[in-house]
Each structure stands twice: as C-alpha cells, then as structure tokens.
Design an enzyme around this catalytic site. Sequence first.
Site, PDB file in Angstrom:
ATOM      1  CG  ASP A 157     -10.496   2.958   4.902  1.00  0.00           C
ATOM      2  OD1 ASP A 157     -10.178   3.792   5.444  1.00  0.00           O
ATOM      3  OD2 ASP A 157     -10.156   2.671   3.607  1.00  0.00           O
ATOM      4  CB  SER A 178      -7.253   5.050   6.403  1.00  0.00           C
ATOM      5  OG  SER A 178      -7.508   4.866   4.911  1.00  0.00           O
ATOM      6  CG  HIS A 226      -2.437   0.917   1.007  1.00  0.00           C
ATOM      7  ND1 HIS A 226      -3.322   0.333   0.330  1.00  0.00           N
ATOM      8  CD2 HIS A 226      -2.423   2.044   1.365  1.00  0.00           C
ATOM      9  CE1 HIS A 226      -4.244   1.100   0.538  1.00  0.00           C
ATOM     10  NE2 HIS A 226      -3.973   2.271   1.082  1.00  0.00           N
ATOM     11  NE  ARG A 282      -8.825  10.539   6.702  1.00  0.00           N
ATOM     12  CZ  ARG A 282      -7.779   9.462   6.179  1.00  0.00           C
ATOM     13  NH1 ARG A 282      -8.271   8.477   5.928  1.00  0.00           N
ATOM     14  NH2 ARG A 282      -6.689  10.087   6.092  1.00  0.00           N
ATOM     15  CE  LYS A 312      -7.258   1.047   2.290  1.00  0.00           C
ATOM     16  NZ  LYS A 312      -7.592   2.656   2.776  1.00  0.00           N
TER      17      LYS A 312
HETATM   18  N1  URA Z   1      -4.307   5.548   1.497  1.00  0.00           N
HETATM   19  C1  URA Z   1      -5.388   5.219   2.278  1.00  0.00           C
HETATM   20  O1  URA Z   1      -5.705   3.945   2.236  1.00  0.00           O
HETATM   21  N2  URA Z   1      -5.663   5.674   3.104  1.00  0.00           N
HETATM   22  C2  URA Z   1      -5.393   7.158   3.717  1.00  0.00           C
HETATM   23  O2  URA Z   1      -5.878   7.782   4.555  1.00  0.00           O
HETATM   24  C3  URA Z   1      -4.543   7.791   2.912  1.00  0.00           C
HETATM   25  C4  URA Z   1      -3.829   6.814   1.882  1.00  0.00           C
END
Ligand code: URA
Length: 441
Positions: free
Chosen positions: A162, A184, A83, A169, A188
Amino acid sequence: MFDPVAFIAAKKSGAQHSADQIESFVEGLVSGAVADYQAAAWAMAVCIKGLDRDETAVLANAIAASGARLSWALPGVRVVDKHSTGGVGDKISLVVVPLAAACGLAVPKLSGRGLGITGGTLDKLESIPGLRVGLGEAELREQVAEHGLAIAAQSEAIAPADGVLYALRDVTATIDSIPLIAASVMGKKLACGAPTLALDVKCGRGAFMAEYDDAFALAELMADIGSAAGVTVRAYVSSMDHPLGFAVGNSLEVAEALEVLSGEGPADVVELALTIVAGLLRDSGARPAPRAAREAAGRALATGAAREKFAAMIESQGGDLAKFQSDPPHSRRQRVEVRSAAEGFVAGIDARAIGEVVRSLGGGRLQKDESVDHGVGIRFRAARGERIAAGDLLAEAFVPESGGQTVADSVAAAFDIGPQPALPKPLILGQVLRAGSGTAS
Ligand code: URA
C-alpha cells in the site's frame, strides 16, 4: 512468469484479472519487479475500467499479506481500528484513537499521508517535533500493549504494497477510484488484525466521493471485504461539503484536536468522534448498550483521560508535545487576515477550494516524496450559519513569506455568503454495519 505489461494491457482492455495475477502484481510492487510507472499506468487503467468485487477483495487481501499480519492476544482488552477515506480538516483520528484507548480499547492504527487535497494523519502528527510514525512491528506491538494505542505508517514490515501504490496514486490523479480506495484502506486494516473496525467514508465536494451513492457503495464494499475476513465493520457515510472544524492544515489541525481532547473544540469534530468511539465500544462488545457506550466516550473526553492517552502516545513515539504547544509550526508562518466583502449569513465554506489552497501552499504534495509544510493552513473565524457584516474577519491564513493577498482572495471566495441563514445539515448521512465471523484476532 508475471508480465506487468500484459497485466496493464489486460486491464486497459477491460479484462478481469485472476487472483494469481493480482497477487503477483502486489508481490512485484514490493520486490521492485513492477516499476513505479507500470504501477501508475495500471492504477489509471483501473480508474477507467474498474475492478469487480472479487478483484478488489483479492487486492485488499494481497496488500494485507504483503507484510506481517498482526494478531492480538491482550488479556481482557478488545482491539479496534478506525479509518477515514479522507477529507478536508479531518482530524478525527487524532481524537478517536486516544479516546477509544481511554475507554479501555486497544487501537493499533496504520494511517496515511495526505492524499490529493485531503490531509493525512501522519503528516499532521509529524508537525510535532521528534515524532516518529515509522514503527516496526515489535515497537507497534509493545506500544499498544503498554499504552493501548499507536498511530504508525504502513512500512516495509506492515502493508508495504500500500505504501508504494498510495504514494503513486497521490501524484498521478488515480485516487478517486472506489476499488483502489477500498483495497488500500482494507489492506492496511486487515494487516493490523483488529476484529472491530469503524470506517468514516467522506462524501461531498471535499471528498473523493462527491455523490452519496458512490460513497455508500464504497462503504458497503469495504464492509463486505472486512466481514468476509472476520471483521465487524461499521462504516459511516459522513458529510464533507464543508471542512470539519475550524482548522485546516497540519499543525493547525493537531492544535484543534488537542482542544477537543481538552474538552473544548468545534461541535462537529466532538460529535463525530464521540459517535465513532461509541460505535466501537458497542460493536466490540465492550459496552453493548448504545447509551452506556456514548456516556463512556463522553466521560473519557470530559475527564481528560483521552488527552492523557494522546500525550502518552506522542511521548512513546518520540514527540515533544510541550515544544509543539509553545512553538507550533503555524506560529512561524505569516498570518494573513481574510475579511468579508459582503454582509449576510455564512451559508457554507467550500471544502474542495480550501483543500486546494492548503495543498498549493505546501500543506500537501504534488510530487511523490515531496516534504510538506507543517505550518501552513487556514483557521476559520466565522462559522456556518453566522451573520457577518462587510469587513468582518472570516478566517486567518498561515502562509509562507509571500503570496498572502492571493491566498486571502481564494479563501474569501470559498465562503458562500447568502441572505438567509443556512439550514443545518446532518453530519452522518448513512451507515452500513456488517458483522464479522469473529475469526480476525
Ligand atoms: N485512505 C487510504 O488509506 N487509502 C485511500 O486510497 C484513500 C484514503
């Protein structure tokens, strides 16, 4: 009974939430007991007052628990995940996921949509006609078992909390909070159940963390949350002062990722993708020796194996790659040339300014649920360090019908043209490695 107003007021005054309160809030996000405006007000209170490490870990785990938590039993196959915290021109996931799969790893990845000025992997992928990112749990599992990879959205089935908070957000100026980003991302990732994870924490003017110390703190926090949940996490802090690669914009970035998967493409994208995949191969135990790991990743790119994995994923998710390649969305936009007024060396390209231009063209969102324009974007024609003369082509902008000249002026202003060649800067600025307990499946 959970009282959202009292919960917001508590954070506004800087109080610490209990685990029960955070879990009830997250349940309320999904059930609708917490309204959008209440969630947004709380997110703003967090931006100002913060969450401590315990609160952040509870929030991440509650987000993961808001839907199914996947576990994997794929005989002989190691499951990994990746990620990024988001950057400008950051198409690395589009390369890393198929490259890792081509090296024999399995990658069930939940990605995000564009956030602020940073593009989102899901928006990029959706520039391929027909492509679906809304995979249910069963479909995600089947695709990963069959092809070794999937890139999907958080959904009602997986990490739904999320989905709600992320979209709010994005449009309420509440993204750039270390605890909210950490929860966040890790919410995930914990939901997807991979025991080995690579994080790319972007740092610089085109990232949510402009300062190295903040980016490093975010990297450590996420790695600690993962490690406590049994996940081995390697978090890279990588430079995001300048856009990655030459393309910024949804379909332009897919096209550039395809170039990289075909053994070409910009050196920074290739280097970062190879580094991340080599790290995953090492940390998962598939190729513990650093050199062998790097060579395996390089081979999978050079032989076209990674590209084949990408094509298999796109087909399995309903996308028509041939149609994308013959008629990509950016080819249906007006092309405007951006030329230099000065001569000198390209010292840099301001990633924030470029991200703002692309978002303002419709490549990102200003309102929740807005659709994005997949075709708009910018392709650089001059690289950092290159010597240019006045009148040389710096970039091409792909714009809607009107406003081309204003866009060209903004793109030209994002180029820093100086008298000296720019010193090369490292792509990876720092790294955190935390071992998991091996309990994640
Ligand atoms: N990527 C995400 O999944 N969440 C965030 O808050 C920022 C980047």
